[in-house]
Design an enzyme around this catalytic site. Structure first.
Site, PDB file in Angstrom:
ATOM      1  N   CYS A  48       0.810  -1.214   0.000  1.00  0.00           N
ATOM      2  CA  CYS A  48       0.000   0.000   0.000  1.00  0.00           C
ATOM      3  C   CYS A  48       0.845   1.267   0.000  1.00  0.00           C
ATOM      4  CB  CYS A  48      -0.922   0.002   1.215  1.00  0.00           C
ATOM      5  SG  CYS A  48      -2.127  -1.349   1.224  1.00  0.00           S
ATOM      6  N   ALA A  49       2.094   1.187   0.440  1.00  0.00           N
ATOM      7  CA  ALA A  49       2.966   2.368   0.454  1.00  0.00           C
ATOM      8  C   ALA A  49       3.431   2.749  -0.942  1.00  0.00           C
ATOM      9  CB  ALA A  49       4.182   2.116   1.349  1.00  0.00           C
TER      10      ALA A  49
END
Length: 380
Positions: A138-139
């Site tokens: 998700c980063a």
């Protein structure tokens, strides 16, 4: 000044609501000793609906990793080009104006990357740089913005296309029965997003500083176990507590830039779940309303992994943007535990430049520094 232009976002046509998710959990896991806890956690996500690339009955079947990954590739090729075309339109650029493509995804695997297929099929120049990012989860949405910013700082006038393609439903594992897995089954959704970072001109977030931060000794809090059946998502129960160590990292990068993280004009934050946004509101001492763009993504689409920050930026645009010069922060959180952060100001000048001339100057400089591309195309 590199400017993040308006993203384009697309979600698949199949929808699963919160009510559907709860009914499926009760049906599939009626004898699970922690079912009441899992149901409560799913309800607390606030996710009203999610979009998935297959009907739910097909999603619940597991034909094997090979078939799943073949579907990932087919769906990516079917859905990504249209989103790219819209993102280029928002930036008032053509494929020939793009100097690098950053492709982020953690829900399927291709080699060569989809970037090679895009260059071959969509008219991007043969000298377009490729940067696939597959393991930041998700980063990666925040990382893509930051790597685009870095490239534009190294090569002033360059334009970078960012693509995030996440089909989280293709990672569903029917044999994973931990509470974290059951929660994930009610949290993640599918989406494709794209945006352009223009080296000159454009309306959007003019990027000024970026940085990363890794929380020590948390590498097993969010992870994949790669098995014969594919990617098995591992989610530690301590993940919701990560804003306490990450909020100081956001304060630090703002302090380094002479800004106060508490007093910014807009916040684009990865919506991993409601607790993430609630805790960050507390630790940064900002009102919950400041995270309305991220919460909108979570409510309507679920956690769409690396595409969250791009969709939240789109919502900022759709609201009408903010005042010229307004200051804000973009932050993506993911495995590591890692934060990818960027600071920028809103620019609404809409200034355009002669992109063909800019591209010609850029190609000349890239070839002087790196040597000519073996398959270089003229900038049109």
């Amino acid at each position: 000044m590199a400017t993040l232009c308006k993203p384009a976002v697309s979600v698949p046509q199949y929808v699963i609501t919160m009510e559907d998710t709860l009914a499926l959990a009760r049906s599939l896991h009626a004898d699970h000793p922690q079912l009441p806890l899992a149901l409560r956690l799913i309800q607390n996500t606030g996710v009203t609906k999610r979009h998935i690339v297959q009907p739910i009955e097909d999603t619940l079947r597991h034909p094997g990793f090979e078939d799943r990954n073949m579907l990932y590739e087919a769906e990516a090729k079917a859905r990504v080009p249209e989103v790219i075309e819209r993102a280029l339109g928002h930036a008032e650029l053509r494929p020939a104006d793009i100097d690098m493509i950053v492709y982020v995804s953690c829900t399927g695997f291709m080699m060569p990357s989809l970037t090679a297929w895009l260059i071959n099929t969509m008219g991007f120049p043969g000298h377009t740089r490729q940067l696939p990012i597959a393991q930041l989860g998700c980063a990666a949405g925040g990382a893509a913005i930051n790597r685009a910013h870095d490239f534009c700082r190294s090569y002033p006038g360059a334009n970078v296309l960012i693509v995030a393609c996440e089909f989280c439903s293709l990672c569903y594992q029917p044999t994973d029965l931990g509470v974290g897995s059951l929660l994930s089954n009610g949290l993640f959704g599918d989406a494709v997003a794209a945006a352009v970072v223009r080296g000159e001109g454009g309306t959007g977030i003019a990027l000024e500083r970026n940085g990363s931060h890794l929380v020590p000794d948390t590498i097993d809090w969010i992870a994949y176990s790669v098995r014969a059946t594919g990617f098995h998502f591992l989610l530690d129960k301590r993940v919701p507590t990560t804003m306490e160590p990450l909020a100081p990292a956001l304060r630090t990068i703002a302090d380094q830039h002479g800004w106060d993280a508490t007093g910014l004009d807009f916040y684009i934050i990865h919506a991993g779940g409601p607790r993430i946004l609630d805790d960050l509101s507390h630790f940064l001492e900002v009102p919950p309303e400041a995270f309305r763009f991220s919460r909108g993504t979570l409510t309507e689409y679920g956690n769409i992994a690396s595409a969250v920050v791009l969709d939240a930026v789109r919502r900022l645009f759709d609201e009408g943007g903010v005042a010229d010069g307004a200051r804000g922060i973009v932050a993506g959180f993911g495995p590591g535990i890692t934060a990818e952060m960027a600071l920028g100001r809103w620019t609404a000048t809409g200034a355009s430049v002669d992109t063909a001339m800019t591209g010609s100057r850029l190609v000349g400089r890239l070839e002087r520094e790196s040597g000519p591309s073996p398959v270089s195309e003229p900038v049109r």
